[in-house]
Design a protein around this motif. Structure first.
Motif, PDB file in Angstrom:
ATOM      1  N   LEU A 211       0.681  -1.392   0.119  1.00  0.00           N
ATOM      2  CA  LEU A 211       0.069  -0.004   0.118  1.00  0.00           C
ATOM      3  C   LEU A 211       0.854   1.276   0.078  1.00  0.00           C
ATOM      4  N   HIS A 212       2.052   1.162   0.450  1.00  0.00           N
ATOM      5  CA  HIS A 212       2.911   2.275   0.683  1.00  0.00           C
ATOM      6  C   HIS A 212       4.321   2.021  -0.004  1.00  0.00           C
ATOM      7  N   PRO A 213       4.419   1.863  -1.378  1.00  0.00           N
ATOM      8  CA  PRO A 213       5.630   1.433  -2.105  1.00  0.00           C
ATOM      9  C   PRO A 213       6.562   2.673  -2.034  1.00  0.00           C
ATOM     10  N   PHE A 214       7.789   2.365  -2.297  1.00  0.00           N
ATOM     11  CA  PHE A 214       8.779   3.362  -2.533  1.00  0.00           C
ATOM     12  C   PHE A 214       9.072   3.750  -3.922  1.00  0.00           C
ATOM     13  N   PRO A 215       9.293   4.770  -4.455  1.00  0.00           N
ATOM     14  CA  PRO A 215       9.337   5.110  -5.985  1.00  0.00           C
ATOM     15  C   PRO A 215      10.993   5.004  -6.003  1.00  0.00           C
ATOM     16  N   ALA A 216      11.501   3.864  -6.486  1.00  0.00           N
ATOM     17  CA  ALA A 216      12.739   3.726  -6.624  1.00  0.00           C
ATOM     18  C   ALA A 216      13.322   4.224  -8.107  1.00  0.00           C
ATOM     19  N   ARG A 217      14.455   5.004  -8.028  1.00  0.00           N
ATOM     20  CA  ARG A 217      15.002   5.482  -9.301  1.00  0.00           C
ATOM     21  C   ARG A 217      15.541   4.286 -10.065  1.00  0.00           C
ATOM     22  N   LEU A 218      15.247   4.238 -11.283  1.00  0.00           N
ATOM     23  CA  LEU A 218      15.954   3.287 -12.145  1.00  0.00           C
ATOM     24  C   LEU A 218      17.322   3.813 -12.759  1.00  0.00           C
ATOM     25  N   VAL A 219      18.454   3.103 -12.313  1.00  0.00           N
ATOM     26  CA  VAL A 219      19.602   3.805 -12.521  1.00  0.00           C
ATOM     27  C   VAL A 219      20.300   2.801 -13.787  1.00  0.00           C
ATOM     28  N   PHE A 220      19.902   1.542 -13.869  1.00  0.00           N
ATOM     29  CA  PHE A 220      20.523   0.653 -14.942  1.00  0.00           C
ATOM     30  C   PHE A 220      19.733  -0.215 -15.477  1.00  0.00           C
ATOM     31  N   ASN A 221      19.771  -0.404 -16.905  1.00  0.00           N
ATOM     32  CA  ASN A 221      19.002  -1.156 -17.520  1.00  0.00           C
ATOM     33  C   ASN A 221      19.716  -1.861 -18.672  1.00  0.00           C
ATOM     34  N   LYS A 222      20.401  -2.773 -18.553  1.00  0.00           N
ATOM     35  CA  LYS A 222      21.153  -3.343 -19.997  1.00  0.00           C
ATOM     36  C   LYS A 222      21.231  -4.942 -20.037  1.00  0.00           C
ATOM     37  N   ARG A 223      20.879  -5.070 -21.515  1.00  0.00           N
ATOM     38  CA  ARG A 223      20.862  -6.525 -21.804  1.00  0.00           C
ATOM     39  C   ARG A 223      22.058  -7.350 -21.376  1.00  0.00           C
ATOM     40  N   VAL A 224      21.872  -8.645 -20.941  1.00  0.00           N
ATOM     41  CA  VAL A 224      23.321  -9.241 -20.823  1.00  0.00           C
ATOM     42  C   VAL A 224      23.436 -10.654 -21.501  1.00  0.00           C
ATOM     43  N   THR A 225      22.218 -10.683 -22.401  1.00  0.00           N
ATOM     44  CA  THR A 225      22.525 -11.886 -23.304  1.00  0.00           C
ATOM     45  C   THR A 225      22.972 -11.284 -24.798  1.00  0.00           C
ATOM     46  N   ASP A 226      23.831 -12.127 -25.336  1.00  0.00           N
ATOM     47  CA  ASP A 226      24.285 -11.607 -26.586  1.00  0.00           C
ATOM     48  C   ASP A 226      22.963 -11.373 -27.790  1.00  0.00           C
TER      49      ASP A 226
END
Length: 601
Positions: A211-226
């Protein structure tokens, strides 16, 4: 008797559910609708929203509950579960209660419908009168859970009416007569007023929750499969600075996904809705406004963040549409899909090709044009939160949560590929485009790791199943615990060998023994269970002489049972046991927490 009155001589019906993914909730609401059609007084609630101490005063309750993980109750019945199993409860405390238990499960899991079976037994211990045998619905059935649910509900009504014969005097509502909507949407003329369209955010003093989540900032989003690999797998990182979030190895992070913007636009066009229009929600009876819907709210926010329009619709969706439709051809088809006899046809149309609710609306244009906005929350369930094993440790990455996400995309006979809602939403988020925030919270996982410095851990985590073990290894190596064995499997050493450089650094530092299985890198396929058998002598020494704890994480299909079979062979070979003795040792290890499994489907 007035046709519109509730039956006074029958008891009020209470339907209580424990639901993790929404199926038990949907089934409970279906029972509730059938009760209303029979003019019964009925209330439908999640188990933890019900004051369980009042159970001693109830006369008629249906419990609908699913089983999660390794035989655990769903999150929204855990408080109820703890209370009901108190040893201090008097043996005859529920002697006034008539009840029935319907379980929803999946027979591919070892503890199939464990929660329903245990609840049924406990209710009998407390003196309740159980009206019919516990229902054990199975997702693995060719026709899904409804193959058990339909006849079970029919038996329940039959039993209830035999106990209360006065029901025969009441004329039920016709099946084609729509029930009144659960909510009324009142649109506001002033569309310029600001509305707070987000989940309630926790204050500085509280720990983030559903009911009270934390708005976490996305800092990294990378594909790790070839990029030549068939599957896109993402390493994603969130900044949780200032959140008060604490977690340990094995815990999971929860988050709500959003519907794709193109789906939101198409939905609004099909139902002739103005996305920026604002409304307030008024519930009927004693129903509460869903906590995730702000007041006022825009149509866009409701469709994007609340309504599960991209899911495969359940049978109840077709039932409600059939009562709305006035187009003869469409209504006939909807009635067929709603009937018990039409379930094979419904599975062919909807479940097998994974057709979404939005695509169904497009297939029934005349009916869709007749849908009144007040029925939206009856037609569409709320989007359920998704869980991911945390793949990092706070000791290695302070104020960060990292996850390993396989982006779900696959072809069916539908023109467009099928897409997993949350994984594709996460993959689409770009941390470089400004402040991207994802509301999240953390939940304790099912895996428990030993505190003793010298006790070894053996981990089998093929594919993304390695995620919780990365968290464990980071935590254990930071604590100087170096007796760690990891079995990792994937298709190819060059394409999907997750965290390779980290494992190599741990091996070099004397903190890890690693066994790998690259199934497609040679003609004969090699899997983690083969490596387990090949390492029989080492595993026997660790398990028999050093009291090691053995963990398995990953896809629930065949891998966990194959690894278990391989471990049984290790005991037979190195421990000189019979098959029965080895099986018993595995069961004993499981009971003592020395064999733990976390799987997902």
């Amino acid at each position: 008797m007035n046709d519109g009155q509730c039956i006074m001589s029958t008891p009020n019906l209470l339907v209580l559910y424990g639901s993790q993914t929404g199926t038990a909730q949907d089934t409970s609401q279906r029972i509730g609708r059938q009760a209303l059609r029979r003019r019964l007084s009925v209330q439908v609630l999640p188990l933890d929203d019900y004051h369980v101490a009042n159970l001693i005063t109830e006369s008629l309750v249906v419990f609908v509950c699913s089983t999660t993980g390794q035989g655990d109750p769903p999150d929204n019945m855990k408080n109820f579960w703890r209370f009901l199993f108190r040893k201090s409860l008097p043996v005859g405390s529920l002697c006034r209660l008539d009840c029935a238990v319907l379980g929803l499960g999946d027979s591919s899991y070892p503890k199939f419908n464990f929660v329903a079976k245990k609840l049924h037994k406990r209710l009998l211990q407390l003196g309740a009168s159980v009206l019919l045998p516990v229902g054990l619905a199975d997702d693995q059935h060719d026709l899904g859970a409804d193959a058990v649910i339909d006849p079970w509900i029919a038996s329940f009504w039959e039993k209830l009416f035999s106990l209360h014969p006065s029901y025969a005097d009441v004329i039920p509502l016709r099946d084609d007569e729509p029930l009144p909507p659960t909510y009324t949407l009142s649109f506001l003329e002033d569309s310029t007023s600001k509305s707070e369209e987000r989940l309630r955010i926790q204050s500085d003093e509280t720990v983030p929750s559903q009911l009270h989540p934390f708005p976490a900032r996305l800092v990294f989003n990378k594909r790790v499969t070839d990029h030549s690999h068939f599957q896109d797998v993402r390493h994603i990182e969130f900044d949780i600075t200032g959140s008060n979030i604490q977690f340990a190895a094995g815990d999971v992070v929860m988050m709500y996904p959003c519907n794709a913007s193109e789906d939101v636009e198409q939905f609004c066009q099909l139902l002739r809705l103005e996305p920026e229009a604002k409304f307030t929600l008024t519930p009927s009876g004693n129903t509460a406004v869903p906590a995730r819907i702000p007041q006022p709210c825009t149509v866009r926010h409701l469709v994007e963040s609340v309504l599960d329009i991209a899911a495969v619709p359940r049978r109840s969706f077709f039932e409600l549409l059939s009562t709305i439709s006035t187009n003869e051809l469409e209504r006939e088809k909807l009635l067929e899909f709603s009937s018990a006899a039409g379930q094979e046809e419904l599975h062919s149309y909807c479940n097998r090709p994974r057709r979404t609710a939005l695509e169904v609306l497009a297939d029934f244009p005349h009916t869709t044009a007749e849908v009144k906005v007040d029925y939206l929350l009856d037609l569409f369930p709320e989007i359920q939160p998704r869980s991911f094993s945390i793949a990092s440790s706070l000791k290695a990455h302070p104020q960060r949560i990292q996850v390993l996400v396989a982006v779900v995309r696959y072809k069916t006979r539908m023109f467009h590929p099928r897409r997993g809602l949350c994984s594709n939403w996460l993959a689409s988020l770009d941390p470089t485009s400004g402040d991207v925030h994802v509301p999240l919270w953390v939940k304790r996982g099912s895996l428990r790791f030993p505190a003793e410095q010298d006790r070894p851990v053996i981990m089998v985590g093929p594919g993304t199943g390695v995620a919780p073990f990365r968290s464990v290894l980071q935590e254990r190596t930071a604590e100087g615990k170096t007796n760690n064995v990891l079995f990792f499997g994937c298709r190819s050493q060059s394409k999907d060998f997750y965290f390779r450089s980290e494992w190599e650094a741990m091996i070099k530092a004397g903190q890890l023994t690693l066994f790998t299985a690259f199934s497609r890198d040679q003609e004969e396929k090699v899997y983690v269970q083969h490596r387990v058998k090949e390492s029989a002598r080492l595993l026997w020494d660790l398990l028999a002489n050093k009291e090691a704890v053995f963990y398995v994480a990953g896809n629930a299909k065949e891998m966990p049972s194959s690894v278990r079979d391989a471990l049984q062979e290790v005991f037979q070979l190195e421990g000189h046991m019979s098959s029965a003795e080895a099986k018993q040792v595995l069961q004993d290890m499981e009971r003592m927490g020395r064999l733990q499994t976390e799987t997902w489907s």
